[in-house]
Each structure stands twice: as C-alpha cells, then as structure tokens.
Design an enzyme around this catalytic site. Structure first.
Site, PDB file in Angstrom:
ATOM      1  N   ASN A   1     100.396 110.188 -56.509  1.00 26.74           N
ATOM      2  CA  ASN A   1     101.118 110.130 -57.787  1.00 26.74           C
ATOM      3  C   ASN A   1     101.045 111.424 -58.598  1.00 26.74           C
ATOM      4  O   ASN A   1     101.056 111.403 -59.826  1.00 26.74           O
ATOM      5  CB  ASN A   1     100.684 108.896 -58.597  1.00 26.74           C
ATOM      6  CG  ASN A   1      99.211 108.914 -58.934  1.00 26.74           C
ATOM      7  OD1 ASN A   1      98.507 109.844 -58.579  1.00 26.74           O
ATOM      8  ND2 ASN A   1      98.751 107.897 -59.633  1.00 26.74           N
TER       9      ASN A   1
ATOM     10  N   PHE B   1      91.605 100.399 -51.831  1.00 26.77           N
ATOM     11  CA  PHE B   1      92.314 101.632 -51.493  1.00 26.77           C
ATOM     12  C   PHE B   1      91.423 102.879 -51.527  1.00 26.77           C
ATOM     13  O   PHE B   1      91.916 104.001 -51.393  1.00 26.77           O
ATOM     14  CB  PHE B   1      93.515 101.830 -52.428  1.00 26.77           C
ATOM     15  CG  PHE B   1      93.169 101.887 -53.903  1.00 26.77           C
ATOM     16  CD1 PHE B   1      92.694 103.039 -54.494  1.00 26.77           C
ATOM     17  CD2 PHE B   1      93.342 100.763 -54.698  1.00 26.77           C
ATOM     18  CE1 PHE B   1      92.386 103.091 -55.838  1.00 26.77           C
ATOM     19  CE2 PHE B   1      93.033 100.800 -56.056  1.00 26.77           C
ATOM     20  CZ  PHE B   1      92.561 101.970 -56.624  1.00 26.77           C
TER      21      PHE B   1
ATOM     22  N   GLU C   1      84.435 114.966 -65.991  1.00 26.63           N
ATOM     23  CA  GLU C   1      85.334 115.518 -64.964  1.00 26.63           C
ATOM     24  C   GLU C   1      85.474 117.036 -65.100  1.00 26.63           C
ATOM     25  O   GLU C   1      85.510 117.765 -64.105  1.00 26.63           O
ATOM     26  CB  GLU C   1      86.691 114.815 -65.041  1.00 26.63           C
ATOM     27  CG  GLU C   1      86.576 113.350 -64.623  1.00 26.63           C
ATOM     28  CD  GLU C   1      87.824 112.519 -64.893  1.00 26.63           C
ATOM     29  OE1 GLU C   1      87.786 111.313 -64.604  1.00 26.63           O
ATOM     30  OE2 GLU C   1      88.835 113.074 -65.395  1.00 26.63           O
TER      31      GLU C   1
ATOM     32  N   TYR D   1      85.810 110.006 -57.505  1.00 30.55           N
ATOM     33  CA  TYR D   1      86.399 108.667 -57.640  1.00 30.55           C
ATOM     34  C   TYR D   1      85.367 107.559 -57.425  1.00 30.55           C
ATOM     35  O   TYR D   1      85.728 106.441 -57.056  1.00 30.55           O
ATOM     36  CB  TYR D   1      87.583 108.516 -56.682  1.00 30.55           C
ATOM     37  CG  TYR D   1      88.828 109.218 -57.176  1.00 30.55           C
ATOM     38  CD1 TYR D   1      89.515 108.763 -58.311  1.00 30.55           C
ATOM     39  CD2 TYR D   1      89.326 110.353 -56.542  1.00 30.55           C
ATOM     40  CE1 TYR D   1      90.656 109.406 -58.777  1.00 30.55           C
ATOM     41  CE2 TYR D   1      90.467 110.998 -56.998  1.00 30.55           C
ATOM     42  CZ  TYR D   1      91.128 110.518 -58.117  1.00 30.55           C
ATOM     43  OH  TYR D   1      92.258 111.148 -58.581  1.00 30.55           O
TER      44      TYR D   1
ATOM     45  N   LYS E   1      97.764 116.921 -57.931  1.00 25.05           N
ATOM     46  CA  LYS E   1      97.266 116.341 -56.682  1.00 25.05           C
ATOM     47  C   LYS E   1      97.998 116.919 -55.448  1.00 25.05           C
ATOM     48  O   LYS E   1      99.044 117.559 -55.582  1.00 25.05           O
ATOM     49  CB  LYS E   1      97.420 114.817 -56.753  1.00 25.05           C
ATOM     50  CG  LYS E   1      96.559 114.177 -57.856  1.00 25.05           C
ATOM     51  CD  LYS E   1      96.675 112.659 -57.791  1.00 25.05           C
ATOM     52  CE  LYS E   1      95.795 111.988 -58.829  1.00 25.05           C
ATOM     53  NZ  LYS E   1      95.893 110.504 -58.719  1.00 25.05           N
TER      54      LYS E   1
ATOM     55  N   HIS F   1      96.492 113.781 -62.052  1.00 25.14           N
ATOM     56  CA  HIS F   1      95.410 112.996 -62.653  1.00 25.14           C
ATOM     57  C   HIS F   1      95.288 113.384 -64.121  1.00 25.14           C
ATOM     58  O   HIS F   1      95.484 114.540 -64.479  1.00 25.14           O
ATOM     59  CB  HIS F   1      94.090 113.321 -61.934  1.00 25.14           C
ATOM     60  CG  HIS F   1      92.886 112.790 -62.641  1.00 25.14           C
ATOM     61  ND1 HIS F   1      92.462 111.482 -62.488  1.00 25.14           N
ATOM     62  CD2 HIS F   1      92.027 113.367 -63.533  1.00 25.14           C
ATOM     63  CE1 HIS F   1      91.385 111.293 -63.250  1.00 25.14           C
ATOM     64  NE2 HIS F   1      91.098 112.410 -63.887  1.00 25.14           N
TER      65      HIS F   1
HETATM   66  P1  GDP Z   1      95.097 106.552 -63.081  1.00 25.75           P
HETATM   67  O1  GDP Z   1      94.046 106.551 -64.160  1.00 25.75           O
HETATM   68  O2  GDP Z   1      96.487 106.340 -63.623  1.00 25.75           O
HETATM   69  O3  GDP Z   1      95.020 107.748 -62.177  1.00 25.75           O
HETATM   70  O4  GDP Z   1      94.845 105.260 -62.158  1.00 25.75           O
HETATM   71  P2  GDP Z   1      93.510 104.562 -61.608  1.00 25.75           P
HETATM   72  O5  GDP Z   1      92.281 105.118 -62.291  1.00 25.75           O
HETATM   73  O6  GDP Z   1      93.735 103.092 -61.644  1.00 25.75           O
HETATM   74  O7  GDP Z   1      93.497 104.984 -60.060  1.00 25.75           O
HETATM   75  C1  GDP Z   1      93.042 106.263 -59.662  1.00 25.75           C
HETATM   76  C2  GDP Z   1      93.957 106.769 -58.571  1.00 25.75           C
HETATM   77  O8  GDP Z   1      93.823 105.924 -57.422  1.00 25.75           O
HETATM   78  C3  GDP Z   1      95.450 106.722 -58.884  1.00 25.75           C
HETATM   79  O9  GDP Z   1      95.875 107.810 -59.667  1.00 25.75           O
HETATM   80  C4  GDP Z   1      96.059 106.738 -57.499  1.00 25.75           C
HETATM   81  O10 GDP Z   1      96.045 108.056 -56.930  1.00 25.75           O
HETATM   82  C5  GDP Z   1      95.067 105.871 -56.727  1.00 25.75           C
HETATM   83  N1  GDP Z   1      95.521 104.474 -56.688  1.00 25.75           N
HETATM   84  C6  GDP Z   1      95.607 103.582 -57.719  1.00 25.75           C
HETATM   85  N2  GDP Z   1      96.067 102.399 -57.307  1.00 25.75           N
HETATM   86  C7  GDP Z   1      96.268 102.517 -55.965  1.00 25.75           C
HETATM   87  C8  GDP Z   1      96.724 101.626 -54.938  1.00 25.75           C
HETATM   88  O11 GDP Z   1      97.055 100.465 -55.183  1.00 25.75           O
HETATM   89  N3  GDP Z   1      96.789 102.135 -53.669  1.00 25.75           N
HETATM   90  C9  GDP Z   1      96.419 103.419 -53.369  1.00 25.75           C
HETATM   91  N4  GDP Z   1      96.491 103.844 -52.104  1.00 25.75           N
HETATM   92  N5  GDP Z   1      95.984 104.286 -54.309  1.00 25.75           N
HETATM   93  C10 GDP Z   1      95.921 103.848 -55.582  1.00 25.75           C
END
Ligand code: GDP
Length: 139
Positions: free
Chosen positions: A114, A59, A128, A51, A11, A117
């Site tokens: 973070n 968010f 994807e 997404y 990322k 992905h």
């Molecule tokens: P992943 O599967 O571990 O990537 O997590 P998710 O599918 O739940 O979320 C997708 C992405 O959204 C995450 O990797 C983060 O970049 C972002 N994200 C998740 N939770 C949050 C949050 O609480 N705040 C913000 N700003 N971004 C978030």
C-alpha cells in the site's frame, strides 16, 4: 497536545513503480518538512522488529516478505499535528477504501503493498524514527 513529528516509509511497491518523486512532492505540498531521510533495504530481522505488533496477525509473514522485497525510503517529517495530518494525506490502509487524492489511492497496489507507511501515534513516531535515525542524521 499533538506532536509535530511523524515517521514515514515509501514502501517497496511505490519505489519499484517509480513513485518516490511524486510522493515526496505531495508530502512537501502538504506542508511537511523533511527532517531526516534515507534509502535502504530492510532485512527480515529488521522488518520483523518494525512490525512486531503485527506478529500474531495472519498476514505477518506476507508483510515481512513484502517489506524486504526491495528498497524503501524512510523519513522523519515535521509539521503541526504531524501524525494525524499525515494519516489523512496517505489515506486508508486498503487503497480501495482510501479517499480520492490520497497517496494510497493514487499509488498503492493492494492492501498489502500500500505504497506508504505513516506512524499512528506520537509515541510510535518517536519509536519508529529512532529505529532508523540517530540524532546526528536529523536536520
Ligand atoms: P496502517 O497503519 O494503515 O499501515 O495499517 P496496519 O497498522 O493495520 O497494518 C500495517 C501494514 O500491514 C499495512 O500498511 C499493510 O502493508 C499490511 N497489512 C494490513 N492489513 C493487511 C492484510 O489484510 N493483508 C496483508 N497482506 N497485509 C496487510
């Protein structure tokens, strides 16, 4: 039976902070083969589509802003049990909760930025991968 492919993106924060090389090293050391790879910058439309499942989350806007803020590296990776093993390698979504030694623990900035992905299912790995690559990009 678990599939042998997953999809990843390094990322914008990790690219900006100079971690592409270290992250690819960890991916290789963990036994993944890189099947396809590209460096690109997502448009707002592309990030929104990628997404899509998070569109109703609070968010979502912040996520799209962040994912379009700079270049990313997208890749398809191959290994037995690829999806699960890669999720273990990258660690929890929130880097503060990620296990020691995981890519997010080592290189992520925050829960939003973070570092990396990893697909969460074999089905999403296919969707994807197809989002970024055609058959002729795969080796
Ligand atoms: P992943 O599967 O571990 O990537 O997590 P998710 O599918 O739940 O979320 C997708 C992405 O959204 C995450 O990797 C983060 O970049 C972002 N994200 C998740 N939770 C949050 C949050 O609480 N705040 C913000 N700003 N971004 C978030």
């Amino acid at each position: 039976m678990a599939g042998n492919k997953t999809f990843t993106m390094i990322k914008p924060d990790a690219v900006e902070n100079g971690h592409i090389g270290a992250i690819l090293e960890k991916i290789n050391a963990a036994g993944f083969r890189i099947v396809a790879m590209t460096m690109t910058q997502l448009s707002v439309k592309q990030a929104g589509k990628f997404y899509e499942v998070h569109r109703e989350r609070p968010f979502f806007g912040e996520l799209v802003n962040y994912m379009t803020s700079g270049p990313i590296v997208a890749a398809i990776l191959e290994k037995d049990n690829a999806v699960e093993d890669f999720r273990t390698l990258i660690g929890a979504t929130d880097p503060q909760k990620a296990e020691e030694g995981t890519i997010r623990k080592l290189y992520a900035t925050s829960i939003a930025a973070n570092a990396i992905h990893g697909s969460d299912s074999d089905e999403n790995a296919v969707i994807e991968g197809n989002f970024f690559f055609s058959q002729r990009d795969r080796f």
